[in-house]
Design a protein around this motif. Structure first.
Motif, short mmCIF file in Angstrom:
data_model
loop_
_atom_site.label_atom_id
_atom_site.label_comp_id
_atom_site.label_asym_id
_atom_site.label_seq_id
_atom_site.Cartn_x
_atom_site.Cartn_y
_atom_site.Cartn_z
N ILE A 41 24.74 49.20 -71.52
CA ILE A 41 25.18 47.85 -71.89
C ILE A 41 26.55 47.96 -72.53
O ILE A 41 26.75 48.69 -73.50
CB ILE A 41 24.20 47.19 -72.87
N THR A 42 27.50 47.23 -71.97
CA THR A 42 28.87 47.22 -72.49
C THR A 42 29.14 45.93 -73.25
O THR A 42 28.49 44.91 -73.01
CB THR A 42 29.89 47.40 -71.35
N LYS A 43 30.10 46.00 -74.13
CA LYS A 43 30.53 44.81 -74.88
C LYS A 43 31.63 44.04 -74.15
O LYS A 43 32.03 42.97 -74.58
CB LYS A 43 31.06 45.23 -76.26
N TYR A 44 32.09 44.63 -73.03
CA TYR A 44 33.24 44.06 -72.34
C TYR A 44 32.91 43.72 -70.88
O TYR A 44 32.59 44.60 -70.10
CB TYR A 44 34.41 45.06 -72.37
N ILE A 79 14.14 50.18 -65.15
CA ILE A 79 15.39 50.65 -65.75
C ILE A 79 15.16 51.34 -67.08
O ILE A 79 14.19 51.07 -67.79
CB ILE A 79 16.42 49.51 -65.90
N TYR A 80 16.07 52.21 -67.38
CA TYR A 80 16.12 52.90 -68.67
C TYR A 80 17.48 52.60 -69.28
O TYR A 80 18.51 52.81 -68.64
CB TYR A 80 15.94 54.40 -68.47
N TYR A 81 17.48 52.07 -70.50
CA TYR A 81 18.74 51.81 -71.18
C TYR A 81 19.22 53.08 -71.86
O TYR A 81 18.52 53.66 -72.67
CB TYR A 81 18.58 50.69 -72.21
N THR A 82 20.41 53.52 -71.49
CA THR A 82 21.00 54.71 -72.08
C THR A 82 22.09 54.33 -73.08
O THR A 82 22.71 53.27 -72.94
CB THR A 82 21.58 55.64 -70.99
N GLN A 83 22.30 55.18 -74.05
CA GLN A 83 23.34 54.94 -75.05
C GLN A 83 24.69 55.47 -74.59
O GLN A 83 25.70 55.24 -75.25
CB GLN A 83 22.97 55.62 -76.36
N LEU A 90 24.45 52.16 -63.73
CA LEU A 90 24.86 50.77 -63.69
C LEU A 90 25.33 50.36 -65.08
O LEU A 90 24.67 50.66 -66.07
CB LEU A 90 23.67 49.90 -63.25
N ILE A 91 26.47 49.66 -65.14
CA ILE A 91 27.00 49.17 -66.40
C ILE A 91 26.89 47.65 -66.39
O ILE A 91 27.39 47.00 -65.47
CB ILE A 91 28.47 49.60 -66.60
N VAL A 92 26.20 47.11 -67.38
CA VAL A 92 25.97 45.67 -67.42
C VAL A 92 26.53 45.05 -68.69
O VAL A 92 26.62 45.69 -69.74
CB VAL A 92 24.47 45.29 -67.28
#
Length: 105
Positions: A41-44, A79-83, A90-92
């Motif tokens: 998960i990106t902030k941008y 899905i697995y959320y990675t840090q 995938l970047i969301v």
């Protein structure tokens, strides 16, 4: 990027497209080995592959709309959320507005 990663990313992107009758059914796992794709998960929004809107309604059928399901067997993707962005398939970016949701190829 490996062939497996390319396949996983294309599957996730396809889950965002209009051709499906309902929102992309997503199950979140705590185990990377169980995941269809690792998601960062990106902030941008500019660095995201997909701008995602999460919905409470499985009947939403817009591109980039995700519905989280309780059961893995109901999911279109696990899905697995990675840090770590470097681990991600995938970047969301999550948006507050459904009209902004989309996936880039």
């Amino acid at each position: 990027m490996s062939l497996r990663s390319i396949f996983l990313v294309s599957m996730m992107l396809n889950a965002c497209m209009h051709t499906y009758a309902s929102a992309a059914q997503i199950f979140i796992t705590n185990y990377p080995s169980e995941a269809t794709a690792k998601v960062f998960i990106t902030k941008y929004p500019s660095e995201a592959n997909c701008i995602v809107y999460d919905t409470q309604y499985s009947s939403d059928n817009e591109p980039g709309v995700w519905f989280y399901t309780k059961y893995k067997s109901d999911a279109r993707a696990v899905i697995y959320y990675t840090q770590y962005k470097s681990e991600a398939d995938l970047i969301v970016y999550f948006t507050k507005y459904k009209s902004d949701a989309r996936c880039r190829f």
